[in-house]
Design a protein around this motif. Structure first.
Motif, PDB file in Angstrom:
ATOM      1  N   VAL A  94       0.835  -1.210   0.000  1.00 39.76           N
ATOM      2  CA  VAL A  94       0.000   0.000   0.000  1.00 39.76           C
ATOM      3  C   VAL A  94       0.871   1.263   0.000  1.00 39.76           C
ATOM      4  CG1 VAL A  94      -1.957  -1.170   1.067  1.00 39.76           C
ATOM      5  CG2 VAL A  94      -0.298  -0.004   2.522  1.00 39.76           C
ATOM      6  N   ASP A  95       2.039   1.210   0.647  1.00 39.17           N
ATOM      7  CA  ASP A  95       2.929   2.381   0.625  1.00 39.17           C
ATOM      8  C   ASP A  95       3.444   2.657  -0.784  1.00 39.17           C
ATOM      9  OD1 ASP A  95       2.567   2.697   3.324  1.00 39.17           O
ATOM     10  OD2 ASP A  95       4.506   1.841   3.913  1.00 39.17           O
ATOM     11  N   LEU A  96       3.832   1.600  -1.499  1.00 36.90           N
ATOM     12  CA  LEU A  96       4.298   1.785  -2.870  1.00 36.90           C
ATOM     13  C   LEU A  96       3.164   2.244  -3.785  1.00 36.90           C
ATOM     14  CD1 LEU A  96       6.591  -1.380  -3.180  1.00 36.90           C
ATOM     15  CD2 LEU A  96       7.348   1.004  -3.204  1.00 36.90           C
ATOM     16  N   THR A  97       1.969   1.684  -3.568  1.00 35.72           N
ATOM     17  CA  THR A  97       0.820   2.042  -4.395  1.00 35.72           C
ATOM     18  C   THR A  97       0.451   3.513  -4.229  1.00 35.72           C
ATOM     19  OG1 THR A  97      -0.028  -0.217  -4.285  1.00 35.72           O
ATOM     20  CG2 THR A  97      -1.607   1.504  -4.871  1.00 35.72           C
ATOM     21  N   SER A  98       0.605   4.029  -3.032  1.00 37.24           N
ATOM     22  CA  SER A  98       0.189   5.409  -2.747  1.00 37.24           C
ATOM     23  C   SER A  98       1.302   6.434  -2.956  1.00 37.24           C
ATOM     24  CB  SER A  98      -0.320   5.501  -1.309  1.00 37.24           C
ATOM     25  OG  SER A  98       0.708   5.135  -0.382  1.00 37.24           O
ATOM     26  N   ARG A  99       2.449   6.019  -3.481  1.00 36.40           N
ATOM     27  CA  ARG A  99       3.523   6.986  -3.751  1.00 36.40           C
ATOM     28  C   ARG A  99       3.020   8.121  -4.647  1.00 36.40           C
ATOM     29  NH1 ARG A  99       9.384   4.184  -5.148  1.00 36.40           N
ATOM     30  NH2 ARG A  99       9.887   3.499  -3.022  1.00 36.40           N
ATOM     31  N   TYR A 137       2.673  10.780  -7.602  1.00 37.00           N
ATOM     32  CA  TYR A 137       2.945  10.694  -9.035  1.00 37.00           C
ATOM     33  C   TYR A 137       3.636  11.964  -9.511  1.00 37.00           C
ATOM     34  CZ  TYR A 137      -0.166   6.636  -9.208  1.00 37.00           C
ATOM     35  OH  TYR A 137      -0.749   5.410  -8.997  1.00 37.00           O
ATOM     36  N   GLN A 138       4.483  11.805 -10.529  1.00 35.27           N
ATOM     37  CA  GLN A 138       5.131  12.958 -11.123  1.00 35.27           C
ATOM     38  C   GLN A 138       4.145  13.757 -11.993  1.00 35.27           C
ATOM     39  OE1 GLN A 138       8.307  13.908 -10.415  1.00 35.27           O
ATOM     40  NE2 GLN A 138       8.284  12.209  -8.953  1.00 35.27           N
ATOM     41  N   GLY A 139       3.199  13.052 -12.565  1.00 34.56           N
ATOM     42  CA  GLY A 139       2.202  13.712 -13.409  1.00 34.56           C
ATOM     43  C   GLY A 139       0.829  13.177 -13.079  1.00 34.56           C
ATOM     44  N   ARG A 140       0.061  12.839 -14.126  1.00 34.64           N
ATOM     45  CA  ARG A 140      -1.278  12.297 -13.923  1.00 34.64           C
ATOM     46  C   ARG A 140      -1.221  10.931 -13.256  1.00 34.64           C
ATOM     47  NH1 ARG A 140      -4.813   9.192 -17.204  1.00 34.64           N
ATOM     48  NH2 ARG A 140      -3.418   9.244 -19.020  1.00 34.64           N
ATOM     49  N   ALA A 148      -5.001   3.658  -0.368  1.00 32.65           N
ATOM     50  CA  ALA A 148      -3.825   3.732  -1.241  1.00 32.65           C
ATOM     51  C   ALA A 148      -4.191   4.105  -2.672  1.00 32.65           C
ATOM     52  CB  ALA A 148      -3.084   2.399  -1.235  1.00 32.65           C
ATOM     53  N   LEU A 149      -5.454   3.911  -3.055  1.00 37.11           N
ATOM     54  CA  LEU A 149      -5.876   4.158  -4.426  1.00 37.11           C
ATOM     55  C   LEU A 149      -6.469   5.551  -4.594  1.00 37.11           C
ATOM     56  CD1 LEU A 149      -7.616   0.737  -5.229  1.00 37.11           C
ATOM     57  CD2 LEU A 149      -5.356   1.498  -6.012  1.00 37.11           C
ATOM     58  N   GLN A 150      -6.358   6.046  -5.810  1.00 34.07           N
ATOM     59  CA  GLN A 150      -7.011   7.297  -6.183  1.00 34.07           C
ATOM     60  C   GLN A 150      -8.446   6.987  -6.622  1.00 34.07           C
ATOM     61  OE1 GLN A 150      -5.408  10.389  -6.334  1.00 34.07           O
ATOM     62  NE2 GLN A 150      -3.423   9.622  -5.679  1.00 34.07           N
ATOM     63  N   PRO A 151      -9.386   7.924  -6.436  1.00 37.38           N
ATOM     64  CA  PRO A 151     -10.755   7.688  -6.910  1.00 37.38           C
ATOM     65  C   PRO A 151     -10.765   7.338  -8.405  1.00 37.38           C
ATOM     66  CG  PRO A 151     -10.690   9.619  -5.499  1.00 37.38           C
ATOM     67  CD  PRO A 151      -9.258   9.205  -5.720  1.00 37.38           C
ATOM     68  N   ILE A 208       6.928   1.051 -11.182  1.00 36.81           N
ATOM     69  CA  ILE A 208       7.161   1.474 -12.562  1.00 36.81           C
ATOM     70  C   ILE A 208       5.937   2.277 -12.986  1.00 36.81           C
ATOM     71  CG2 ILE A 208       7.501   0.732 -14.943  1.00 36.81           C
ATOM     72  CD1 ILE A 208       8.623  -1.913 -13.816  1.00 36.81           C
ATOM     73  N   ASP A 209       6.118   3.532 -13.285  1.00 33.74           N
ATOM     74  CA  ASP A 209       5.050   4.370 -13.818  1.00 33.74           C
ATOM     75  C   ASP A 209       5.312   4.574 -15.299  1.00 33.74           C
ATOM     76  OD1 ASP A 209       3.698   4.695 -11.396  1.00 33.74           O
ATOM     77  OD2 ASP A 209       4.942   6.396 -10.806  1.00 33.74           O
ATOM     78  N   VAL A 210       4.430   4.071 -16.134  1.00 35.43           N
ATOM     79  CA  VAL A 210       4.697   4.074 -17.568  1.00 35.43           C
ATOM     80  C   VAL A 210       3.379   4.057 -18.343  1.00 35.43           C
ATOM     81  CG1 VAL A 210       4.831   1.549 -17.641  1.00 35.43           C
ATOM     82  CG2 VAL A 210       6.010   2.886 -19.387  1.00 35.43           C
TER      83      VAL A 210
END
Length: 411
Positions: free
Chosen positions: A135-140, A142-145, A178-181, A359-361
């Motif tokens: 959950v900590d990694l999931t909620s990091r 974001y650099q953008g959207r 941890a998740l965004q809406p 990985i954000d891609v």
């Protein structure tokens, strides 16, 4: 000579086919997959598949053995060299010229790798820490959207999905937070169905979506091709009586899910899940044309720090080449990656063994289709049929023909 070379390549590749299909099959490291996925020679799999490329690879590799067989041997070696040049030239042309059929809106993906070693995974004292890592990694930030889709690997949390997603549980709430809406999450894990005294277990991938202050179940995929002696016991009754179940440390076996089918995780996103070694099977990965990507979640922590996870990454990447679809790959300890439709890891979109992170891609584009995705193994069967005719020619040479005349023997 050249004909015997064809027969050898056919016999060897037929044995590889058998290895991949008898019982449940185990097509690990086919000779045709010895080429690095994403390289020029590997692109031939888009036409003939991994088994067809296996035949081609074996024929080329064995050609020097017939060099001394006179003129026909030299022709065979020359043909093999020409085939090798064609593999490289054709593959290079495909890599340079192949473009997506239509532009696609970017789907952003976050792949989560928590680096949870297998040695601590089933320690009850570690459960809260493992949940915390994911959950900590999931909620990091974001650099953008924010990502549209978040992926956790096979067996991410060491508990039944039914139990930790029950309404009101602290794990469920931690995932919600941890998740965004509107974000969707794919989680690999095991679940059960049926009565409490006789449950049926599945190795599954569940799709969730955060709506307001809770999560809703979007879809479920149950693993179809199970690992023998790892996830189920073949000929259960007989082998259990012989004590094989206890030697294999199997308690309850998983049940096999239906044949792989696409999973719709949004009105705009259809994916084809492949759990663990299902990614080794070309037939299972041939998706509906509407599928946007393959999703391969795997628990490669069983391999430890060996070449196994690297091999598995290479093998899974061949399914991208064959289908023309990108692959999202998530594992708990590595190697996680985003793989494009040519079988190449997208630049920087990779977490190696022993790394924890995300990985954000953007999801790479798919292609309009490959010959393999349309015809399947038929090109390979045609190659094998031609080779069978060659084998009959070799056999005919060995049988002397008398033209119906009687052979006199001298006493």
């Amino acid at each position: 000579d050249a004909l015997r070379l064809l027969v050898f390549a056919s016999a060897f590749s037929l044995l590889e086919w058998t290895r991949g299909h008898i019982l449940t099959g185990f097509p690990w490291n086919l000779p045709g997959e010895a080429w690095r996925a994403g390289s020029a020679p590997s692109q031939a799999a888009a036409v003939v598949g991994a088994y067809g490329l296996t035949w081609i690879t074996l024929a080329i590799a064995a050609a020097p053995a017939v060099w001394r067989d006179g003129r026909s041997g030299r022709i065979a070696v020359g043909s093999a060299f020409a085939g090798l040049v064609l593999l490289y030239a054709g593959g290079a042309a495909r890599l340079a010229l192949d473009r997506p059929a239509t532009p696609q809106a970017a789907t952003l993906v976050r792949i989560v790798q928590a680096d949870v070693p297998q040695s601590i995974k089933w320690d009850a004292a570690s459960f809260q820490d493992i949940v915390g890592r994911y959950v900590d990694l999931t909620s990091r930030p974001y650099q953008g959207r924010p990502a549209d889709l978040v992926i956790w690997p096979e067996g991410a949390l060491p508990a039944a999905i039914n139990d930790y997603l029950v309404p009101g549980s602290w794990v469920r709430q931690a995932i919600v937070d941890a998740l965004q809406p509107g974000q969707r999450l794919l989680i690999g894990g095991y679940r059960y169905e049926g009565p409490a005294d006789k449950p049926v277990y599945y190795n599954s991938l569940v799709a969730l979506r955060r709506d307001a202050d809770d999560i809703v179940l979007v879809g479920v995929y149950d693993k179809h091709r199970l690992v023998p002696f790892g996830e189920y016991l073949p000929m259960d009754g007989v082998l259990t009586a012989l004590g094989v179940r206890s030697m294999a440390h199997l308690s309850d076996s998983f049940a096999s899910g239906p044949r792989p089918a696409p999973l719709r995780i949004g009105s705009d996103l259809l994916v084809q899940p492949l759990i663990c070694y299902e990614s080794l099977f070309p037939r299972l990965a041939r998706p509906d044309p509407a599928v946007r990507a393959l999703v391969n979640v795997s628990n490669d922590a069983w391999f430890g720090v060996t070449s196994g996870p690297l091999q598995h990454l290479n093998l899974a990447s061949y399914r991208a080449i064959e289908t023309g679809k990108p692959i999202i790959r998530a594992t708990p300890t590595g190697v996680s990656a985003m793989i494009d439709a040519h079988g190449r890891v997208v630049g920087g979109a990779r977490l190696n063994l022993g790394q924890a992170g995300v990985i954000d891609v953007a999801l790479p584009p798919e292609f309009s289709g490959t010959l393999f995705s349309s015809l399947g193994h038929w090109p390979y069967f045609l190659i094998m049929g031609a080779s069978l005719l060659a084998s009959r020619q070799v056999r005919a040479r060995k049988i002397p023909r008398t033209g119906g005349q009687k052979i006199n023997k001298k006493s």
